[in-house]
Design an enzyme around this catalytic site. Structure first.
Site, PDB file in Angstrom:
ATOM      1  N   SER A 131     -90.579  64.598  67.423  1.00  0.00           N
ATOM      2  CA  SER A 131     -89.437  63.681  67.355  1.00  0.00           C
ATOM      3  C   SER A 131     -88.268  64.357  66.664  1.00  0.00           C
ATOM      4  CB  SER A 131     -89.814  62.417  66.589  1.00  0.00           C
ATOM      5  OG  SER A 131     -88.652  61.642  66.400  1.00  0.00           O
TER       6      SER A 131
ATOM      7  N   HIS B 236     -89.043  64.236  72.007  1.00  0.00           N
ATOM      8  CA  HIS B 236     -88.940  62.780  71.842  1.00  0.00           C
ATOM      9  C   HIS B 236     -87.621  62.472  71.128  1.00  0.00           C
ATOM     10  CE1 HIS B 236     -90.557  58.688  71.521  1.00  0.00           C
ATOM     11  NE2 HIS B 236     -89.996  58.651  70.320  1.00  0.00           N
TER      12      HIS B 236
ATOM     13  N   ASP C 235     -85.025  59.579  69.740  1.00  0.00           N
ATOM     14  CA  ASP C 235     -84.967  58.189  69.305  1.00  0.00           C
ATOM     15  C   ASP C 235     -83.529  57.696  69.199  1.00  0.00           C
ATOM     16  OD1 ASP C 235     -87.768  57.481  68.757  1.00  0.00           O
ATOM     17  OD2 ASP C 235     -87.654  59.129  67.305  1.00  0.00           O
TER      18      ASP C 235
ATOM     19  N   MET D  33     -81.101  54.556  68.369  1.00  0.00           N
ATOM     20  CA  MET D  33     -81.102  53.274  67.640  1.00  0.00           C
ATOM     21  C   MET D  33     -79.693  52.715  67.565  1.00  0.00           C
ATOM     22  SD  MET D  33     -83.502  54.419  64.471  1.00  0.00           S
ATOM     23  CE  MET D  33     -84.969  55.417  64.716  1.00  0.00           C
TER      24      MET D  33
ATOM     25  N   HIS E  85     -86.404  57.414  73.853  1.00  0.00           N
ATOM     26  CA  HIS E  85     -86.924  56.121  73.380  1.00  0.00           C
ATOM     27  C   HIS E  85     -85.747  55.268  72.925  1.00  0.00           C
ATOM     28  CE1 HIS E  85     -89.505  54.051  69.992  1.00  0.00           C
ATOM     29  NE2 HIS E  85     -89.098  53.197  70.903  1.00  0.00           N
TER      30      HIS E  85
ATOM     31  N   MET F  61     -84.203  52.250  71.330  1.00  0.00           N
ATOM     32  CA  MET F  61     -84.405  51.088  70.447  1.00  0.00           C
ATOM     33  C   MET F  61     -83.078  50.359  70.381  1.00  0.00           C
ATOM     34  SD  MET F  61     -86.751  53.093  67.686  1.00  0.00           S
ATOM     35  CE  MET F  61     -86.284  54.673  68.395  1.00  0.00           C
TER      36      MET F  61
ATOM     37  N   MET G 220     -95.768  51.639  69.662  1.00  0.00           N
ATOM     38  CA  MET G 220     -95.330  51.845  68.284  1.00  0.00           C
ATOM     39  C   MET G 220     -96.483  51.596  67.321  1.00  0.00           C
ATOM     40  SD  MET G 220     -92.321  52.818  68.758  1.00  0.00           S
ATOM     41  CE  MET G 220     -92.184  53.172  67.004  1.00  0.00           C
TER      42      MET G 220
ATOM     43  N   GLY H 155     -87.548  52.259  63.733  1.00  0.00           N
ATOM     44  CA  GLY H 155     -86.300  52.321  62.979  1.00  0.00           C
ATOM     45  C   GLY H 155     -86.236  53.517  62.041  1.00  0.00           C
TER      46      GLY H 155
ATOM     47  N   ASP I 224     -96.468  56.459  68.839  1.00  0.00           N
ATOM     48  CA  ASP I 224     -95.219  56.805  68.158  1.00  0.00           C
ATOM     49  C   ASP I 224     -95.173  56.185  66.762  1.00  0.00           C
ATOM     50  OD1 ASP I 224     -92.700  57.603  67.532  1.00  0.00           O
ATOM     51  OD2 ASP I 224     -91.679  56.343  69.011  1.00  0.00           O
TER      52      ASP I 224
HETATM   53  C1  DX5 Z   1     -89.495  55.430  64.792  1.00  0.00           C
HETATM   54  C2  DX5 Z   1     -89.353  56.401  65.936  1.00  0.00           C
HETATM   55  C3  DX5 Z   1     -90.313  57.503  65.892  1.00  0.00           C
HETATM   56  C4  DX5 Z   1     -90.220  58.379  64.695  1.00  0.00           C
HETATM   57  C5  DX5 Z   1     -91.607  58.853  64.388  1.00  0.00           C
HETATM   58  O1  DX5 Z   1     -88.634  54.362  64.999  1.00  0.00           O
HETATM   59  O2  DX5 Z   1     -89.513  55.729  67.181  1.00  0.00           O
HETATM   60  O3  DX5 Z   1     -90.236  58.287  67.079  1.00  0.00           O
HETATM   61  O4  DX5 Z   1     -89.373  59.470  64.851  1.00  0.00           O
HETATM   62  O5  DX5 Z   1     -91.560  59.533  63.203  1.00  0.00           O
HETATM   63  P1  DX5 Z   1     -92.834  59.915  62.366  1.00  0.00           P
HETATM   64  O6  DX5 Z   1     -93.678  60.785  63.235  1.00  0.00           O
HETATM   65  O7  DX5 Z   1     -92.239  60.611  61.195  1.00  0.00           O
HETATM   66  O8  DX5 Z   1     -93.533  58.618  61.997  1.00  0.00           O
HETATM   67 ZN    ZN Z   2     -89.717  57.002  69.025  1.00  0.00          ZN
END
Ligand code: DX5
Ligand code: ZN
Length: 215
Positions: free
Chosen positions: A7, A32, A34, A36, A65, A67, A136, A141, A174
């Site tokens: 990520s 990956h 993210d 947000m 991904h 969010m 998840m 977040g 994730d």
């Molecule tokens: C959280 C994200 C994840 C995050 C995972 O909202 O969707 O992809 O980056 O991070 P780790 O592996 O540090 O829990």
């Molecule tokens: Zn993610």
């Protein structure tokens, strides 16, 4: 052997190019990414221009991904930015079937992300349209949170239904994946492991990716 998706949320944004290169040259399978919006989740990360920049250097699948609320409004822009897989949250999509068709029509793989409290049964009737379930295992977040153990039960329920229906859906986990719990997560039925903190806080991120890959 699971697919590994580091990520980028946990990367060093001042040296993003170096971290992209590290992932390119590592045993990782996907990036990956993210996104947000500060509304669906209580945090804001990065968006289209950063993904487009990563696309220019990345030599692996971009797994985006979202969010965000109303992801359908931006699906085409994420395609143009370089997304190969686009995941929308089931909780943000009252017309999930429509969102999945839109993503596929744009030429991307369709993903559905699901929060820890949402039963996996909610997606069963559209399972044949889902390429990847981004399950998840923390509340979305933030990176670096603790793995929620009940996720293992959800993985087993979803895996059984995928087998029963004969779909090709991949299960991606994730949040909170570590070298200590990854083998258990794979044994429960996961196909893809996302890892942010575990990779980027380690002294040798490429080696940590290799260790996850070897499990
Ligand atoms: C959280 C994200 C994840 C995050 C995972 O909202 O969707 O992809 O980056 O991070 P780790 O592996 O540090 O829990
Ligand atoms: Zn993610």
């Amino acid at each position: 052997m699971a697919l590994i998706a580091p990520s980028v949320l946990s990367a060093n944004f001042l040296q993003l190019s170096a971290d992209i290169k590290m992932i390119n040259e590592s045993a990782a399978d996907w990036f990956h990414l993210d996104v947000m919006d500060g509304r669906f989740v209580p945090n804001i990360s990065f968006g289209l221009p950063v993904i487009a920049a990563i696309k220019r250097e990345a030599n692996k699948t971009l797994d985006v991904h979202l969010m965000i609320e109303e992801p359908g409004k931006f699906a085409e822009e994420f395609k143009n930015a370089g997304a190969d897989i686009l995941s929308v949250h089931i909780e943000a999509c009252p017309h999930l079937h429509r969102n999945l068709q839109q993503i596929k029509a744009l030429g991307m793989k369709a993903g559905v992300a699901i929060n820890p409290h949402t039963p996996v049964q909610q997606m069963f009737d559209v399972l044949h349209d889902i390429d990847v379930v981004c399950m998840m295992s923390v509340n979305p977040g933030f990176g670096g949170q603790k793995f929620i153990e009940y996720t293992l039960e959800k993985i087993k329920q979803l895996k059984a239904e995928i087998i029963r229906r004969g779909t090709q859906t991949l299960i991606e986990i994730d949040g909170g994946v570590t070298l200590a719990n990854a083998a258990t997560i794979i044994a429960a039925g996961a196909d893809v492991l996302v890892a942010g903190n575990t990779v980027f806080s380690s002294p040798d991120p490429a080696e940590t990716i290799q260790q996850l890959k070897n499990l």
